[in-house]
Enzyme design. Structure first.
Site, PDB file in Angstrom:
ATOM      1  N   HIS A 132       0.834  -1.211   0.000  1.00  0.00           N
ATOM      2  CA  HIS A 132       0.000   0.000   0.000  1.00  0.00           C
ATOM      3  C   HIS A 132       0.871   1.265   0.000  1.00  0.00           C
ATOM      4  O   HIS A 132       0.696   2.161  -0.830  1.00  0.00           O
ATOM      5  CB  HIS A 132      -0.908  -0.032   1.234  1.00  0.00           C
ATOM      6  CG  HIS A 132      -1.727   1.196   1.428  1.00  0.00           C
ATOM      7  ND1 HIS A 132      -3.065   1.269   1.101  1.00  0.00           N
ATOM      8  CD2 HIS A 132      -1.421   2.436   1.906  1.00  0.00           C
ATOM      9  CE1 HIS A 132      -3.542   2.459   1.362  1.00  0.00           C
ATOM     10  NE2 HIS A 132      -2.546   3.206   1.861  1.00  0.00           N
ATOM     11  N   GLU A 133       1.824   1.320   0.914  1.00  0.00           N
ATOM     12  CA  GLU A 133       2.637   2.539   1.036  1.00  0.00           C
ATOM     13  C   GLU A 133       3.516   2.751  -0.197  1.00  0.00           C
ATOM     14  O   GLU A 133       3.713   3.889  -0.632  1.00  0.00           O
ATOM     15  CB  GLU A 133       3.492   2.484   2.307  1.00  0.00           C
ATOM     16  CG  GLU A 133       2.692   2.432   3.599  1.00  0.00           C
ATOM     17  CD  GLU A 133       1.695   3.569   3.751  1.00  0.00           C
ATOM     18  OE1 GLU A 133       1.923   4.660   3.178  1.00  0.00           O
ATOM     19  OE2 GLU A 133       0.656   3.367   4.420  1.00  0.00           O
ATOM     20  N   HIS A 136       1.735   4.639  -2.730  1.00  0.00           N
ATOM     21  CA  HIS A 136       1.823   6.093  -2.554  1.00  0.00           C
ATOM     22  C   HIS A 136       3.171   6.613  -3.062  1.00  0.00           C
ATOM     23  O   HIS A 136       3.246   7.645  -3.747  1.00  0.00           O
ATOM     24  CB  HIS A 136       1.700   6.462  -1.072  1.00  0.00           C
ATOM     25  CG  HIS A 136       0.319   6.282  -0.503  1.00  0.00           C
ATOM     26  ND1 HIS A 136      -0.816   6.730  -1.137  1.00  0.00           N
ATOM     27  CD2 HIS A 136      -0.088   5.725   0.666  1.00  0.00           C
ATOM     28  CE1 HIS A 136      -1.885   6.447  -0.383  1.00  0.00           C
ATOM     29  NE2 HIS A 136      -1.472   5.828   0.708  1.00  0.00           N
ATOM     30  N   HIS A 142      -5.328   7.242  -2.342  1.00  0.00           N
ATOM     31  CA  HIS A 142      -6.248   6.237  -1.824  1.00  0.00           C
ATOM     32  C   HIS A 142      -7.383   5.976  -2.803  1.00  0.00           C
ATOM     33  O   HIS A 142      -7.876   6.889  -3.466  1.00  0.00           O
ATOM     34  CB  HIS A 142      -6.820   6.692  -0.472  1.00  0.00           C
ATOM     35  CG  HIS A 142      -5.864   6.499   0.650  1.00  0.00           C
ATOM     36  ND1 HIS A 142      -5.883   7.251   1.808  1.00  0.00           N
ATOM     37  CD2 HIS A 142      -4.814   5.641   0.782  1.00  0.00           C
ATOM     38  CE1 HIS A 142      -4.918   6.852   2.605  1.00  0.00           C
ATOM     39  NE2 HIS A 142      -4.239   5.880   2.005  1.00  0.00           N
TER      40      HIS A 142
END
Lengths: 443, 88
Positions: A132-133, A136, A142
């Site tokens: 997930h990170e 980014h 998101h």
């Protein structure tokens, strides 16, 4: 998916680890395993887009060294303006790509109990959060899509890290930024600019014929209070008034362009209401009904109206619904058909999941005195008052009342649909054989 | 229904994750009731829970779920801009 608007303008990226989880909090994660987990998390993205990731030595945590994406495990205040909050709450964050010193930095909260695989109680799967990170750190924001690794909430381990693959939403997002692996670079002429999605095939707008669809003439097939807005259905079109009473458009919208899932040729809605228990929207069309989640029909519909178990006093099955509403006074659902009505308690479902009529029904519509016995539709509105719609008029039965003598008809067009006040005309005929004289609307 | 303390925490949560504009200490501006309801609705839609506009149990549970600390709605207050302002 959602993109941050930032991306790396190169495809060979470097990363490094500047600190590891505190062993006493995350005992099962030696540094070699952390490196391996993070390598696999990067691989999830490089499997979907033409990106390569190379690990560099981390060293002492200098912000100016260590490559493009610098990973660290930090506690509370850690000098980036975004302190962590101890165990639970926020788990990690990463900075979007760019030329800032901090760009690409990925921080994990060292107060979490990081783990690898499995569903150990009270631990957080490092691989899941790292994928997930890194999303980014590569430029993704998101996403509200499900499934997507870019959903903001941690929902447990994603599974086997050796065979993990990004969901479609995430693959499309990363490919939008960096192109398809083995395929074209994004952006056409200028690869630095994100490529816009292909436009859908053109669909010519069919203007409504105002002579056919005049909201001021009334005669609506169905009227419904959906999420606090009132929808007036007529033929294949509908008008919509918002909570503050304003009309969304003077022109009607096409039902099939908004409510997705009706078969082609659907050109009349008999009745509609919003179910109280789950906010689904129930449409009745002829001898069938649909359940919509928001504006899309749920799979498995239409289903036969007979599932509702409505039988006339004559014993015949009901084959169409004229009106449907939830009476705010008691929270019960009422369906009307050809002069009779049935009451349902939707918390009690039948074998097929549809509610069944309460005992003692059907009853005659004439019990609702002072209003038309053959109404177009009914809604609860305002302080829970029942509004009965027929032709271009509506009648209001005050909350809880079923038997009110002095119910004056009012104009739907004037009160709901921004129509001019018509010249003085005779009032509609008293719907149930008048108990008393009626005056015209202006007297 | 949410207790006042939960409500206050929820407003803080909504601001932190981009659903409400951050409070402005210079003006002590109050968020409007409608603005908060709208923000809750957006948050509920984004999180895939029932859209009620009120702080029901499902919404409060989602707000207490561990998560990434980046905002969901990235507008003019994204992390980089905040950082640049902090540096200035």
């Amino acid at each position: 998916y959602a993109l941050s608007g930032l991306k790396w303008h190169k495809s060979d990226l470097t990363w490094s680890v500047h600190s590891y989880p505190t062993p006493s909090r995350s005992p099962g994660l030696p540094s070699t395993m952390v490196d391996s987990i993070l390598t696999h998390a990067f691989k999830a993205w490089s499997d979907a887009a033409p990106l390569t990731f190379h690990q560099q030595p981390g060293g002492g945590g200098s912000a100016s060294s260590g490559g493009d994406i610098r990973v660290s495990f930090n506690s509370l205040l850690h000098d980036d303006g975004y302190p962590f909050d101890g165990l639970g709450g926020t788990l990690a964050h990463a900075f979007f790509p760019g030329r800032d010193d901090v760009s690409g930095d990925t921080h994990f909260d060292d107060h979490e109990r990081w783990s690898y695989g499995g569903e150990s109680s009270g631990t957080t799967d490092l691989f899941t959060v790292a994928v997930h990170e890194f999303g980014h750190a590569l430029g993704l924001s998101h996403s509200s899509s499900d499934p997507s690794i870019m959903r903001p909430y941690y929902q447990g381990p994603v599974g086997d890290i050796l065979h993990y693959q990004l969901a479609l939403d995430d693959r499309l997002a990363i490919q939008q930024l960096y192109g398809i692996k083995g395929g074209q670079q994004p952006g056409g002429v200028d690869p630095n600019l994100p490529r816009l999605p292909s436009p859908p095939p053109t669909k010519p707008t069919k203007p409504s014929d105002p002579s056919v669809h005049d909201r001021c003439h009334g005669g609506f097939d169905a009227v419904a209070n959906i999420r606090g807005e009132v929808f007036f259905f007529q033929g294949a079109h509908f008008w919509r008034t918002t909570r503050d009473g304003s009309l969304v458009s003077l022109n009607p919208a096409q039902i099939q362009n908004f409510w997705m899932g009706f078969p082609p040729g659907t050109n009349k809605i008999d009745a509609v209401y919003e179910r109280k228990s789950d906010s689904s929207i129930i449409f009745f069309v002829g001898s069938q009904y649909w359940v919509f989640k928001d504006t899309v029909a749920m799979s498995g519909y239409p289903r036969p109206l007979s599932e509702w178990g409505m039988k006339r006093k004559s014993g015949a099955l009901v084959d169409r619904v004229d009106a449907a509403f939830i009476w705010a006074h008691n929270g019960k659902t009422y369906l009307f058909s050809q002069g009779e009505f049935w009451r349902f308690d939707e918390s009690r479902k039948g074998q097929r999941g549809t509610p069944q009529p309460e005992p003692g029904y059907p009853r005659d519509n004439s019990l609702w005195t002072g209003v038309p016995s053959r109404m177009d539709d009914i809604i609860s509105w305002g302080e829970g008052d029942a509004h009965f719609f027929k032709d271009n008029h509506y009648w209001v039965l005050k909350s809880g009342g079923m038997n009110q003598d002095s119910v004056e008809p009012k104009s739907i067009g004037v009160d709901w649909l921004r129509c001019p006040v018509p010249p003085s005309t005779s009032a509609p005929a008293n719907p149930d054989g008048p108990r008393r004289c009626r005056c015209d609307l202006t007297d | 229904s949410a207790m006042p303390e939960q409500y206050s925490r929820a407003v803080d949560w909504l601001s932190r994750y981009g659903y409400l504009p951050p409070p402005d200490p210079r003006t002590s501006k109050l968020q409007t009731k409608e603005g908060i309801e709208k923000a809750i609705r957006v948050m509920q839609r984004f999180g895939g829970v029932r859209e009620t506009g009120v702080l029901d149990g499902e919404t409060l549970k989602l707000m207490s779920t561990p998560r990434c600390s980046l905002p969901d709605i990235v507008g003019g207050e994204d992390m980089l801009k905040k950082r640049r302002r902090r540096r200035r």
